[in-house]
Enzyme design. Structure first.
Site, short mmCIF file in Angstrom:
data_model
loop_
_atom_site.label_atom_id
_atom_site.label_comp_id
_atom_site.label_asym_id
_atom_site.label_seq_id
_atom_site.Cartn_x
_atom_site.Cartn_y
_atom_site.Cartn_z
N ASP A 196 82.62 41.94 -8.02
CA ASP A 196 83.41 40.73 -8.26
C ASP A 196 82.50 39.51 -8.06
O ASP A 196 81.28 39.66 -8.02
CB ASP A 196 84.68 40.70 -7.41
CG ASP A 196 84.38 40.60 -5.92
OD1 ASP A 196 83.20 40.42 -5.55
OD2 ASP A 196 85.33 40.71 -5.12
N HIS B 28 75.41 50.02 -2.94
CA HIS B 28 74.83 49.19 -1.89
C HIS B 28 74.49 50.06 -0.68
O HIS B 28 75.32 50.89 -0.28
CB HIS B 28 75.84 48.09 -1.51
CG HIS B 28 75.36 47.21 -0.41
ND1 HIS B 28 74.24 46.41 -0.54
CD2 HIS B 28 75.82 47.01 0.84
CE1 HIS B 28 74.05 45.76 0.59
NE2 HIS B 28 74.99 46.10 1.45
C1 GAR Z 1 69.34 51.49 -3.47
O1 GAR Z 1 69.36 51.88 -2.12
C2 GAR Z 1 70.40 50.46 -3.75
O2 GAR Z 1 71.56 50.64 -3.00
C3 GAR Z 1 69.70 49.20 -3.31
O3 GAR Z 1 68.41 49.34 -3.84
C4 GAR Z 1 68.06 50.74 -3.82
C5 GAR Z 1 67.52 51.10 -5.16
O4 GAR Z 1 66.88 52.34 -5.13
N1 GAR Z 1 70.38 48.05 -3.82
C6 GAR Z 1 70.60 46.96 -3.10
O5 GAR Z 1 70.16 46.79 -1.97
C7 GAR Z 1 71.42 45.89 -3.80
N2 GAR Z 1 71.96 44.97 -2.85
P1 GAR Z 1 66.38 53.03 -6.47
O6 GAR Z 1 65.67 51.97 -7.33
O7 GAR Z 1 65.44 54.10 -6.03
O8 GAR Z 1 67.60 53.58 -7.18
#
Ligand code: GAR
Length: 200
Positions: free
Chosen positions: A140, A108
């Site tokens: 969770d 996250h």
């Molecule tokens: C990441 O920063 C991840 O933490 C976020 O989406 C991005 C995906 O990047 N996820 C969330 O915000 C989930 N709540 P990526 O597709 O380049 O790996």
């Protein structure tokens, strides 16, 4: 350690794991990649690496429970030791957690418990914090509430936009993910209440 990685977008975190896993000493390998949508860069990255993929769109199922059961089955077929949500923008349901609870991790882009949800970087910027970062945690029933495995801090810069801040967080996030998953694979992990210990 067999990893199934779940994705919804660019897949840069997936790519970091795929790259790390080319070294057998890393200790973990990506055995499949699952997505909730077609046509995303993350799926192209998996195909490029020769990793099997599957796509399960919520709208192709009568309801969320049926989608969750199908996702559980699709992931289970690949017999993962650990399931990694890497930019997977869906909440899983009871069936998935019953099968993979305690071995389903999510990354996250904020320092939990601050700024849960889908706008982690933007919400931190809007709030005016000077330090934010990223969190790897066991999923969770809550939204970004599970036991924390690792966190990295990232300073907010003057003039940051949500995009520039998120891109800088993602650099820290990829390193956190690769280092922590590798350590979990090689050294094991324990969860006692909210306390997670990684390595021997
Ligand atoms: C990441 O920063 C991840 O933490 C976020 O989406 C991005 C995906 O990047 N996820 C969330 O915000 C989930 N709540 P990526 O597709 O380049 O790996």
């Amino acid at each position: 350690m067999r990893l199934v990685v779940l994705v919804s977008g660019a897949g840069t975190n997936l790519q970091a794991l795929l790259d790390a896993a080319t070294d057998p000493a890393y200790g973990a390998t990506v055995v499949a990649v699952g997505a909730d949508r077609d046509g995303i860069e993350a799926l192209a990255r998996a195909e490029q690496a020769g990793v099997p993929t599957f796509v399960l769109r919520v709208r192709d199922f009568p309801d969320r429970v049926a989608w969750d059961q199908a996702l559980t089955k699709a992931v289970a077929e690949h017999q993962p030791d650990l399931v990694v949500s890497a930019g997977f923008m869906k909440l899983v349901g009871k069936d998935f957690l019953a099968e993979f609870g305690g071995r389903f991790v999510n990354t996250h882009p904020a320092l939990s418990p601050s700024f849960p949800g889908v706008r982690g970087a933007a919400d931190a910027l809007d709030y005016g914090v000077k330090v934010t970062g990223c969190t790897l945690f066991f999923v969770d029933e809550g939204v970004d509430t599970g036991p924390i495995i690792a966190q990295r801090a990232v300073a907010v810069a003057d003039g940051d936009t949500a995009e520039t801040l998120h891109e800088r967080i993602k650099v820290a996030e990829r390193a956190m993910l690769v280092e922590t998953i590798g350590a979990m694979a090689r050294g094991g992990f324990t969860i006692e209440g909210r306390r997670v210990a990684v390595g021997g």
